[in-house]
Scaffold this motif. Structure first.
Motif, PDB file in Angstrom:
ATOM      1  N   ASP A 146      -2.033  40.830  -0.479  1.00  0.00           N
ATOM      2  CA  ASP A 146      -1.114  41.532  -1.370  1.00  0.00           C
ATOM      3  C   ASP A 146      -0.936  40.683  -2.629  1.00  0.00           C
ATOM      4  N   LEU A 147      -1.652  41.040  -3.684  1.00  0.00           N
ATOM      5  CA  LEU A 147      -1.649  40.256  -4.914  1.00  0.00           C
ATOM      6  C   LEU A 147      -0.294  40.269  -5.613  1.00  0.00           C
ATOM      7  N   THR A 148       0.553  41.248  -5.320  1.00  0.00           N
ATOM      8  CA  THR A 148       1.868  41.305  -5.955  1.00  0.00           C
ATOM      9  C   THR A 148       2.812  40.238  -5.415  1.00  0.00           C
ATOM     10  N   LYS A 149       2.470  39.634  -4.282  1.00  0.00           N
ATOM     11  CA  LYS A 149       3.325  38.611  -3.680  1.00  0.00           C
ATOM     12  C   LYS A 149       2.906  37.187  -4.056  1.00  0.00           C
ATOM     13  N   ILE A 150       1.907  37.076  -4.925  1.00  0.00           N
ATOM     14  CA  ILE A 150       1.400  35.768  -5.344  1.00  0.00           C
ATOM     15  C   ILE A 150       1.697  35.595  -6.827  1.00  0.00           C
ATOM     16  N   ARG A 151       2.105  34.399  -7.194  1.00  0.00           N
ATOM     17  CA  ARG A 151       2.389  34.111  -8.601  1.00  0.00           C
ATOM     18  C   ARG A 151       1.175  34.506  -9.447  1.00  0.00           C
ATOM     19  N   PRO A 152       1.339  35.393 -10.448  1.00  0.00           N
ATOM     20  CA  PRO A 152       0.186  35.925 -11.181  1.00  0.00           C
ATOM     21  C   PRO A 152      -0.600  34.895 -11.987  1.00  0.00           C
ATOM     22  N   ASP A 153       0.014  33.767 -12.347  1.00  0.00           N
ATOM     23  CA  ASP A 153      -0.715  32.771 -13.132  1.00  0.00           C
ATOM     24  C   ASP A 153      -1.451  31.760 -12.259  1.00  0.00           C
ATOM     25  N   ARG A 154      -1.374  31.917 -10.944  1.00  0.00           N
ATOM     26  CA  ARG A 154      -2.048  30.993 -10.018  1.00  0.00           C
ATOM     27  C   ARG A 154      -3.548  31.303  -9.956  1.00  0.00           C
ATOM     28  N   PRO A 155      -4.403  30.297 -10.124  1.00  0.00           N
ATOM     29  CA  PRO A 155      -5.854  30.525 -10.036  1.00  0.00           C
ATOM     30  C   PRO A 155      -6.273  30.907  -8.613  1.00  0.00           C
ATOM     31  N   HIS A 156      -7.144  31.896  -8.510  1.00  0.00           N
ATOM     32  CA  HIS A 156      -7.667  32.260  -7.186  1.00  0.00           C
ATOM     33  C   HIS A 156      -8.923  31.456  -6.855  1.00  0.00           C
ATOM     34  N   ILE A 157      -9.593  30.948  -7.872  1.00  0.00           N
ATOM     35  CA  ILE A 157     -10.802  30.159  -7.649  1.00  0.00           C
ATOM     36  C   ILE A 157     -10.396  28.813  -7.049  1.00  0.00           C
ATOM     37  N   GLY A 158     -10.965  28.494  -5.911  1.00  0.00           N
ATOM     38  CA  GLY A 158     -10.643  27.258  -5.217  1.00  0.00           C
ATOM     39  C   GLY A 158      -9.435  27.353  -4.303  1.00  0.00           C
ATOM     40  N   ALA A 159      -8.781  28.522  -4.253  1.00  0.00           N
ATOM     41  CA  ALA A 159      -7.616  28.689  -3.381  1.00  0.00           C
ATOM     42  C   ALA A 159      -8.048  28.689  -1.918  1.00  0.00           C
ATOM     43  N   ARG A 160      -7.183  28.185  -1.071  1.00  0.00           N
ATOM     44  CA  ARG A 160      -7.438  28.198   0.370  1.00  0.00           C
ATOM     45  C   ARG A 160      -6.598  29.296   1.009  1.00  0.00           C
ATOM     46  N   PHE A 161      -7.172  29.936   2.021  1.00  0.00           N
ATOM     47  CA  PHE A 161      -6.495  31.036   2.676  1.00  0.00           C
ATOM     48  C   PHE A 161      -6.376  30.760   4.172  1.00  0.00           C
ATOM     49  N   LYS A 162      -5.264  31.220   4.731  1.00  0.00           N
ATOM     50  CA  LYS A 162      -4.991  31.037   6.150  1.00  0.00           C
ATOM     51  C   LYS A 162      -4.795  32.406   6.772  1.00  0.00           C
ATOM     52  N   CYS A 163      -5.350  32.612   7.954  1.00  0.00           N
ATOM     53  CA  CYS A 163      -5.235  33.874   8.670  1.00  0.00           C
ATOM     54  C   CYS A 163      -3.772  34.141   9.030  1.00  0.00           C
ATOM     55  N   GLY A 164      -3.314  35.355   8.750  1.00  0.00           N
ATOM     56  CA  GLY A 164      -1.950  35.737   9.098  1.00  0.00           C
ATOM     57  C   GLY A 164      -1.780  36.012  10.577  1.00  0.00           C
ATOM     58  N   ALA A 165      -2.866  36.231  11.294  1.00  0.00           N
ATOM     59  CA  ALA A 165      -2.788  36.533  12.724  1.00  0.00           C
ATOM     60  C   ALA A 165      -2.813  35.270  13.593  1.00  0.00           C
ATOM     61  N   CYS A 166      -3.769  34.365  13.335  1.00  0.00           N
ATOM     62  CA  CYS A 166      -3.915  33.199  14.221  1.00  0.00           C
ATOM     63  C   CYS A 166      -3.677  31.868  13.510  1.00  0.00           C
ATOM     64  N   GLY A 167      -3.604  31.876  12.164  1.00  0.00           N
ATOM     65  CA  GLY A 167      -3.391  30.640  11.428  1.00  0.00           C
ATOM     66  C   GLY A 167      -4.660  29.879  11.110  1.00  0.00           C
TER      67      GLY A 167
END
Length: 86
Positions: free
Chosen positions: A36-57
């Motif tokens: 959900d891109l609306t819940k992330i600060r819009p000026d934050r770079p997505h390149i190089g961002a790390r993501f964590k699974c919402g189900a298992c972590g």
């Protein structure tokens, strides 16, 4: 949104502005979820961002794709970003 020049897809806000989504895949539990891109600060770079699974972590990987608008209008942002669009 129509632009005549090159566009930038550097931030989460850019992705939302130009009609893109990020889908996060977790190889551990095989879950897929759209971020959900609306819940992330819009000026934050997505390149190089790390993501964590919402189900298992577990660590997640992201896939960038255009959002279907339900009409025949093509969203040329990725092609223009790559320099292959008009």
């Amino acid at each position: 949104m129509t632009t005549d020049g090159p566009i930038n897809l550097h931030t989460f806000g850019d992705l939302q502005r130009y009609g893109y989504r990020l889908t996060i895949h977790c190889p551990t539990c095989r879950d897929y979820r759209d971020l959900d891109l609306t819940k992330i600060r819009p000026d934050r770079p997505h390149i190089g961002a790390r993501f964590k699974c919402g189900a298992c972590g577990g660590p997640g990987s992201a896939t960038l794709s255009q959002i279907s608008t339900g009409n025949s209008a093509h969203l040329p942002a990725l092609e223009r970003w790559r320099g292959t669009g008009r």
